[in-house]
Design a protein around this motif. Structure first.
Motif, short mmCIF file in Angstrom:
data_model
loop_
_atom_site.label_atom_id
_atom_site.label_comp_id
_atom_site.label_asym_id
_atom_site.label_seq_id
_atom_site.Cartn_x
_atom_site.Cartn_y
_atom_site.Cartn_z
N THR A 162 0.85 -1.13 0.03
CA THR A 162 -0.15 0.06 -0.15
C THR A 162 0.85 1.12 -0.07
O THR A 162 2.13 1.29 0.54
CB THR A 162 -0.95 -0.13 1.08
OG1 THR A 162 -0.30 0.01 2.41
CG2 THR A 162 -1.92 -1.24 1.33
N LEU A 188 -5.80 -3.54 -0.41
CA LEU A 188 -5.98 -4.26 0.63
C LEU A 188 -7.30 -5.42 0.52
O LEU A 188 -7.25 -6.53 0.71
CB LEU A 188 -6.20 -3.82 2.33
CG LEU A 188 -4.97 -3.00 2.84
CD1 LEU A 188 -5.17 -2.21 3.86
CD2 LEU A 188 -3.86 -4.25 3.06
N ASP A 200 0.62 -4.17 4.04
CA ASP A 200 0.09 -2.69 4.44
C ASP A 200 1.21 -1.81 5.07
O ASP A 200 1.71 -2.24 6.06
CB ASP A 200 -1.16 -2.82 5.33
CG ASP A 200 -1.71 -1.48 5.62
OD1 ASP A 200 -1.49 -0.63 4.97
OD2 ASP A 200 -2.30 -1.35 6.56
#
Length: 319
Positions: A162, A188, A200
């Motif tokens: 991310t 996600l 993440d």
């Protein structure tokens, strides 16, 4: 008795086929082991090109699996997007943002075979404007296209990251981070929707920044709002180390990791030195359309220096 055995065998086969069809048994989908990788690729924008978190990751990987010596290739490009979008005044109007897909074929052909690929995009893809569905769709299409490109190139394991946090003190954690929140949430969600592997980075960095600003309202991870310093790169690296259960994933700071064993700081220095010239050599070798980038060493010359440092690293770990 024999008939009963045949019935049981048929029943077991039926159950196995059903479980496989339902996704309960999918041995063929087991992720390619990190410790077996011989070549690892990082793609991204200027944050990944900065390279600190890549060097920390490679250092930890070397410490965690000393018998394995994978080549970790940083082929990130500053300003790059997967969305193909750009601000009209990007770089003071000198050039539009480069798009990964103008170079991805060359990158994958000239760097193969790649065992594991990491990709970290999103920071530039919203082009620093409020959320817009068309821009969001362009980002999603780009990430899906990137996944398809990596799969077609035979990459054995694809891992998305991310986007890091946007550290705009004047707007708190609102502003552009509201865009990046949505991009990170969508990525996600692809874990379940498409079976993607996603690490993440965004929300752990957001939580860390919020906690720090409770004590110091002026605290920043990135002075310019985009490019994190050492502390920010450590947070990105730490997310990777924790994900793979590598050494350093449980300590609080980069210094704690570097001081955990006597030789690690020197190993990190050598790896950082090698990453610094190899990333430009790889960019020059594979080609790109972004002006203003350093001209890297010819790959033949870079390979010689790479091997020289590899010998130093080998001796360091051996001693």
């Amino acid at each position: 008795m024999q008939k009963s055995g045949c019935i049981l065998s048929t029943l077991f086969v039926t159950i196995y086929v059903w479980m496989a069809g339902m996704g309960v048994i999918r041995a063929q989908d087991a992720p390619y082991p990190l410790e077996h990788a011989k070549r690892i690729l990082f793609l991204g924008n200027s944050i990944t090109y900065g390279g600190d978190y890549v060097s920390i990751f490679e250092t930890s990987l070397s410490v965690s699996y000393p018998a394995n010596n994978p080549e970790v290739i940083n082929l990130a490009l500053p300003s790059e997007t997967v969305s193909g979008l750009s601000e009209p005044d990007h770089a003071d109007g000198k050039f539009p943002r480069p798009c990964l897909f103008s170079r991805v074929t060359s990158v994958l052909q000239k760097s193969k075979p790649i065992d594991i690929a990491f990709a970290c995009y999103g920071m530039n893809d919203g082009i620093y404007l409020p959320f817009d569905m068309n821009r969001f769709e362009a980002y999603k299409r780009g990430m899906i296209r990137l996944r398809d490109s990596l799969e077609a190139a035979g990459v054995k394991r694809i891992i998305f990251m991310t986007p890091p946090i946007h550290d705009d003190k004047d707007k708190g954690l609102g502003g552009y981070n509201l865009v990046l929140d949505k991009y990170a949430e969508w990525l996600l969600a692809q874990r379940k929707a498409r079976g993607w592997e996603v690490i993440d980075v965004h929300f752990p960095m957001r939580a860390y920044l919020e906690k720090k600003r409770q004590k110091d309202a002026d605290f920043k991870l990135a002075e310019d709002g985009v490019h994190p310093g050492k502390e920010g790169h450590w947070l990105i690296a730490k997310a990777l180390l924790q994900y793979f259960h590598l050494q350093g994933g449980l300590v609080k700071t980069l210094n704690d990791f570097l001081e955990s064993q006597p030789y690690i700081v020197n190993l990190y220095t050598l790896i950082g030195k090698r990453q610094s010239f190899m990333k430009d050599a790889w960019l020059t070798y594979t080609g790109h359309e972004r002006p203003g980038m350093p001209i890297g060493l010819p790959m033949e010359e870079a390979a010689i220096q790479y091997e020289q440092l590899e010998r130093e690293i080998f001796q360091l770990k051996r001693n």
